[in-house]
Enzyme design. Structure first.
Site, PDB file in Angstrom:
ATOM      1  N   THR A   2     -81.816 -54.904 -75.411  1.00 37.23           N
ATOM      2  CA  THR A   2     -80.843 -54.141 -74.643  1.00 37.23           C
ATOM      3  C   THR A   2     -79.550 -54.060 -75.446  1.00 37.23           C
ATOM      4  OG1 THR A   2     -79.813 -56.024 -73.504  1.00 37.23           O
ATOM      5  CG2 THR A   2     -81.792 -55.065 -72.488  1.00 37.23           C
ATOM      6  N   LEU A  25     -79.893 -59.972 -74.677  1.00 38.71           N
ATOM      7  CA  LEU A  25     -78.692 -59.613 -73.925  1.00 38.71           C
ATOM      8  C   LEU A  25     -77.489 -59.831 -74.828  1.00 38.71           C
ATOM      9  CD1 LEU A  25     -77.214 -58.810 -71.332  1.00 38.71           C
ATOM     10  CD2 LEU A  25     -77.291 -61.215 -70.630  1.00 38.71           C
ATOM     11  N   VAL A  74     -79.715 -64.158 -77.204  1.00 39.74           N
ATOM     12  CA  VAL A  74     -78.351 -63.671 -77.051  1.00 39.74           C
ATOM     13  C   VAL A  74     -77.996 -62.868 -78.306  1.00 39.74           C
ATOM     14  CG1 VAL A  74     -75.931 -64.285 -76.777  1.00 39.74           C
ATOM     15  CG2 VAL A  74     -77.695 -65.622 -75.603  1.00 39.74           C
ATOM     16  N   LYS A  75     -77.573 -61.623 -78.101  1.00 40.76           N
ATOM     17  CA  LYS A  75     -77.253 -60.760 -79.241  1.00 40.76           C
ATOM     18  C   LYS A  75     -75.811 -60.977 -79.690  1.00 40.76           C
ATOM     19  CE  LYS A  75     -78.943 -56.519 -79.571  1.00 40.76           C
ATOM     20  NZ  LYS A  75     -79.298 -55.110 -79.215  1.00 40.76           N
ATOM     21  N   ILE A  76     -75.673 -61.259 -80.977  1.00 39.45           N
ATOM     22  CA  ILE A  76     -74.361 -61.459 -81.595  1.00 39.45           C
ATOM     23  C   ILE A  76     -74.271 -60.535 -82.801  1.00 39.45           C
ATOM     24  CG2 ILE A  76     -72.852 -63.087 -82.795  1.00 39.45           C
ATOM     25  CD1 ILE A  76     -74.131 -65.333 -81.161  1.00 39.45           C
TER      26      ILE A  76
END
Length: 373
Positions: free
Chosen positions: A49, A113, A144-146
């Site tokens: 996403t 996310l 977790v998207k960074i």
């Protein structure tokens, strides 16, 4: 493709070692059973996403109305509402993919996310939100998207050190990708020192493809020579092949071997932005030409449907082709393309686009909360 898989082109892609992830998520997909049908019929084993995807989902349909009314009734702020809505969708998607996660021993079944893109230049803020999202979603198959900005790199290491699984996004250059892999290895080393089981930590590195061609093609057309025009549509694939060669080098080295012995997982390359922007190019270009084992291809549903209809798997199209890819990149420099500037522009545009989508998402939620009140 072999004859027996002619009618299951996505199955052939999966058999070649490519994990097929959907680059989209909405509550409508979750409620209608559409996501489950893609898992069953299209070999989908994960979801990514981003703020643009959530902004689009919130702006259309009525699937969020009930939750928005409940949030409005208790006076939730826009920021809290955005967080609760996105976390809820991702929790549900993680649950849908839980059996995939279990069946693949945690390799797939992953849902991503993203942290607030407004934090892309804020290391401490990114770490704090990554930890918050990890706890809020509370699912072992979350990523977790960074973003892979300069400020994001130490945040990636720190999040991993705390046991958070990370999808590193917005990678455009091989040089930055090498820094991402360094951040991953450093994060695992610190996680081990902190007492975390390395096998419980997962990561992918999202290397963007089509946007590279869009930016470089624009510059080639401005140059306008026959030599320049002949290089259009080649940079995105060549760049990705060079990235894969860098991946192979890092994940066969001594430093990796020590981590692997502790149960660490390879940080797989993920081909992102694989929807073709130029209608003159084959609509399955960034799937067919990037087939190689131990990678992820996250696709918009349009690209997935195109591949299911007429995509072809011609075996490994990446391993051993770094030399050819480097020649193509050398050619770009020779005709006058400023490659370092290309990658700066792409990163800045990528961050800016997601910041604007995040703002759009907030405005949509604000409007819906006001209506509900």
């Amino acid at each position: 493709m072999t004859g027996q898989r002619e009618t299951d082109r996505l199955g052939a892609l999966a058999d070649a070692g490519v994990s097929i992830w959907l680059d989209d998520l909405s509550r409508e997909r979750l409620r209608s059973g559409n996501l489950q049908s893609l898992i069953t019929d299209h070999h989908v084993v994960g979801v990514t996403t981003n703020p643009t995807i959530f902004a689009g989902a919130l702006a259309h349909g009525e699937a969020y109305d009930e939750q928005v009314r409940e949030l409005a009734a208790r006076g939730a702020s826009v920021a809290d509402a955005v967080r609760e809505i996105t976390v809820s969708d991702v929790q549900q998607a993680c649950d849908v993919f839980r059996s995939t996660w279990e069946a693949t021993n945690g390799v797939d079944g992953r849902v991503s996310l993203e942290v607030d893109p407004g934090l892309a230049r804020d290391t401490d803020g990114t770490v704090a939100q990554a930890l918050d999202l990890w706890k809020a979603v509370d699912r072992p198959n979350l990523l977790v998207k960074i973003p892979a900005t300069q400020e994001g790199l130490p945040a990636i290491t720190q999040a991993l050190a705390e046991g958070v699984s990370v999808n590193v996004t917005l990678i455009f250059s091989v040089e930055r990708y090498q820094a991402v892999m360094e951040a991953y290895l450093a994060g695992l080393e610190r996680a081990s020192a902190n007492g975390h089981q390395l096998g419980s930590i997962a990561s992918v590195a999202s290397f963007f493809v089509s946007r590279v061609d869009t930016e470089i093609d624009k510059r080639l057309e401005a140059i306008g020579t026959d030599e320049a025009l002949a290089l259009r549509g080649k940079a995105g694939v060549a760049n990705s092949r060079l990235a894969y060669a860098a991946f192979q080098e890092v994940f066969t080295g001594k430093r990796w071997a020590q981590l692997s012995a502790q149960g660490a997982r390879v940080q797989r390359p993920l081909w992102a932005s694989t929807g073709v922007k130029n209608p003159d190019y084959p609509d399955t270009l960034y799937v067919t030409e990037l087939v190689v084992a131990d990678t992820v291809n996250t696709m918009p549903e349009k690209t997935m449907d195109a591949f299911a209809d007429h995509g072809e798997v011609h075996g490994d199209r990446v391993t051993g082709l770094a030399g050819q890819a480097q020649e193509e990149f050398d050619g770009l420099a020779q005709v006058g393309v400023d490659l370092p500037d290309v990658f700066v522009v792409l990163e800045d545009e990528g961050v800016d686009k997601f910041e604007k989508s995040w703002a759009e998402l907030g405005e949509t939620v604000r409007s819906q909360l006001d209506q509900a009140r």
